[in-house]
Write an enzyme that holds these catalytic residues in place. Structure first.
Site, PDB file in Angstrom:
ATOM      1  N   LYS A  14      -8.581  -0.487  -0.364  1.00 18.60           N
ATOM      2  CA  LYS A  14      -8.103   0.474   0.643  1.00 18.60           C
ATOM      3  C   LYS A  14      -8.118  -0.189   2.029  1.00 18.60           C
ATOM      4  O   LYS A  14      -8.646  -1.279   2.184  1.00 18.60           O
ATOM      5  CB  LYS A  14      -8.983   1.732   0.623  1.00 18.60           C
ATOM      6  CG  LYS A  14      -9.168   2.330  -0.783  1.00 18.60           C
ATOM      7  CD  LYS A  14      -7.901   2.986  -1.329  1.00 18.60           C
ATOM      8  CE  LYS A  14      -7.857   3.089  -2.839  1.00 18.60           C
ATOM      9  NZ  LYS A  14      -8.669   4.080  -3.471  1.00 18.60           N
TER      10      LYS A  14
HETATM   11  C1  LIG Z   1      -8.992   4.854  -4.752  1.00 21.66           C
HETATM   12  C2  LIG Z   1      -8.597   6.244  -5.027  1.00 21.66           C
HETATM   13  C3  LIG Z   1      -9.508   7.208  -5.483  1.00 21.66           C
HETATM   14  C4  LIG Z   1     -10.905   6.870  -5.903  1.00 21.66           C
HETATM   15  O1  LIG Z   1     -11.646   6.191  -4.965  1.00 21.66           O
HETATM   16  P1  LIG Z   1     -12.910   5.299  -5.428  1.00 21.66           P
HETATM   17  O2  LIG Z   1     -13.569   4.985  -4.130  1.00 21.66           O
HETATM   18  O3  LIG Z   1     -12.349   4.088  -6.115  1.00 21.66           O
HETATM   19  O4  LIG Z   1     -13.748   6.119  -6.323  1.00 21.66           O
HETATM   20  C5  LIG Z   1      -9.072   8.504  -5.633  1.00 21.66           C
HETATM   21  N1  LIG Z   1      -7.804   8.862  -5.363  1.00 21.66           N
HETATM   22  C6  LIG Z   1      -6.884   7.960  -4.947  1.00 21.66           C
HETATM   23  C7  LIG Z   1      -5.504   8.411  -4.653  1.00 21.66           C
HETATM   24  C8  LIG Z   1      -7.254   6.627  -4.783  1.00 21.66           C
HETATM   25  O5  LIG Z   1      -6.344   5.724  -4.410  1.00 21.66           O
END
Ligand SMILES: *Cc1c(COP(=O)(O)O)cnc(C)c1O
Length: 395
Positions: free
Chosen positions: A189
């Site tokens: 992210k």
């Molecule tokens: C990355 C992501 C998640 C989950 O996040 P984590 O920190 O990996 O648990 C949930 N929803 C979306 C759309 C994501 O891209």
């Protein structure tokens, strides 16, 4: 010299490393001042009253579902084009997922998709909608929240892709048109904590519940104690060892180590976003000659995106090839690509729960989407290299 290009990666600088080392040398490795500092910084960036940091975006989604008291017999509307965690959060608390379709050009759900999904709820009670700001572009939140309000639904934004994006006057995370917004700080992210997530909300009562649920459901706040005989001594002072759990929560805390990294990274958000926007513009220019068989993902009508990934839509059949061949061909040239996402309603678990469901917009988006490399440390000529190799692999 060409280097291998991942589809996404973190950017860690010396000051990020120094921030983590300082946390390591401090008194608290977890639940200390670095957590509070990161929550304050995140609340500032997202222009919201409260940010509750936790161990992952998935934990954040689960906490949001718990804070809303969702449970068996409740329907939660979730767009099918998302990461599985968005839908799973409803299942963690026993709720049922009713998948919404999406726009085939942007992958985003709109109020019309919400209305259509609500007609498929059968005997379930529709309680909430979890719109997803896919790729960093925003769902048209005003229209969606008006539709949600008409049907009495709570709104939880899955903003894991969209830290820094804006919805008109409001920052994503400000919850201008929602009850809560959820973020992830996974290394792929825009801002990295290692593992980490957060829920933002403008509702103080929800924030308090989220904080309670994040740490076992345990409170040490004397004002909230339910058992005065056990809680207080003869003088009415709280017993020093005493704490209370009214209902069980989880250990979804984030550590001071990861929050120190989060705060240091968050200070770079503007830089990260600006560079990603430049790279997306470079992709737009480089991709133009490949139209109409290859086009950048459709632009959302609403808001200002904070690009998380670079998605292109490709008519693989018209190019006389398949996505698998293209991905393998690019991988041989050192370019890693991904597909975001296989529609969640097509996962075996959810297929079993809603057999025969067909969502043509989600399927059309899925058939054409491919995620190309996009990360802060990427160079302009690397964008050109990706598009050049893509053109070769396609022809
Ligand atoms: C990355 C992501 C998640 C989950 O996040 P984590 O920190 O990996 O648990 C949930 N929803 C979306 C759309 C994501 O891209």
């Amino acid at each position: 010299m060409t280097r291998p290009l991942p589809y996404g990666r973190q950017f860690i600088d010396d000051d990020d490393i120094a921030a983590v080392v300082a946390a390591l040398k401090s008194d608290c490795l977890t639940t200390g001042p670095a957590v509070t500092a990161f929550e304050a910084a995140l609340a500032k960036v997202t222009e919201v009253a409260d940010a509750v940091v936790c161990s992952s975006g998935t934990a954040a989604l689960h906490l949001a579902a718990l804070a809303l008291d969702l449970g068996p017999g409740d329907a939660v509307i979730v767009p099918s084009v998302t990461f599985v965690a968005t839908a799973n959060a409803a299942r963690y608390v026993g709720g049922e997922v009713v998948f919404a379709d999406v726009d085939p050009a942007t992958g985003l759900m709109g109020s019309e998709h919400l209305e259509e999904a609500l007609r498929r709820c059968g005997g379930l009670v529709p309680k909430a909608v979890f719109p997803v700001h896919l790729n960093g572009q925003c769902v048209a939140m005003k229209a969606l929240s008006e539709a949600a309000r008409r049907h009495g639904l709570a709104v939880v934004e899955d903003a894991c892709h969209a830290l820094g994006s804006r919805q008109g006057e409001a920052a994503t995370g400000a919850c201008a048109w929602s009850d809560m917004a959820v973020f992830s700080f996974h290394p792929v992210k825009t801002v990295a904590m290692g593992e980490g997530g957060a829920v933002t909300t403008g509702d103080a009562r929800l924030a308090e519940r989220l904080r309670l649920l994040r740490s076992h459901g345990i409170t040490r706040d004397p004002d909230g104690f339910l058992q005065p005989d056990e809680a207080f001594d003869a003088e009415g002072r709280p017993n020093p060892w005493y704490y209370e759990m009214a209902s069980p929560g989880f250990n979804y805390r984030a550590s001071d180590l990861s929050c120190a990294l989060g705060t240091s990274q968050l200070a770079k958000l503007d830089r990260f976003m600006a560079r990603r926007a430049q790279l997306v513009a470079a992709y737009d220019r480089a991709l133009a000659p490949l139209a109409p068989r290859v086009v950048p993902v459709g632009r959302a009508a609403d808001g200002v995106p904070s690009w998380h990934i670079q998605v292109v839509l490709i008519d693989f059949a018209a190019c006389g090839t398949t996505r698998a061949k293209v991905m393998r061909g690019l991988a041989e040239r050192g370019i890693s690509t991904q597909v975001h996402y296989l529609p969640v309603h097509r996962q075996p678990y959810y297929r079993g729960r809603s057999p025969g469901l067909s969502l043509p917009g989600a399927d059309a988006y899925y058939d054409r989407c491919l995620t190309l490399p996009l990360f802060y440390g990427m160079e302009d000529d690397e964008v050109e290299r990706v598009v050049r190799e893509l053109g070769r692999v396609l022809s």
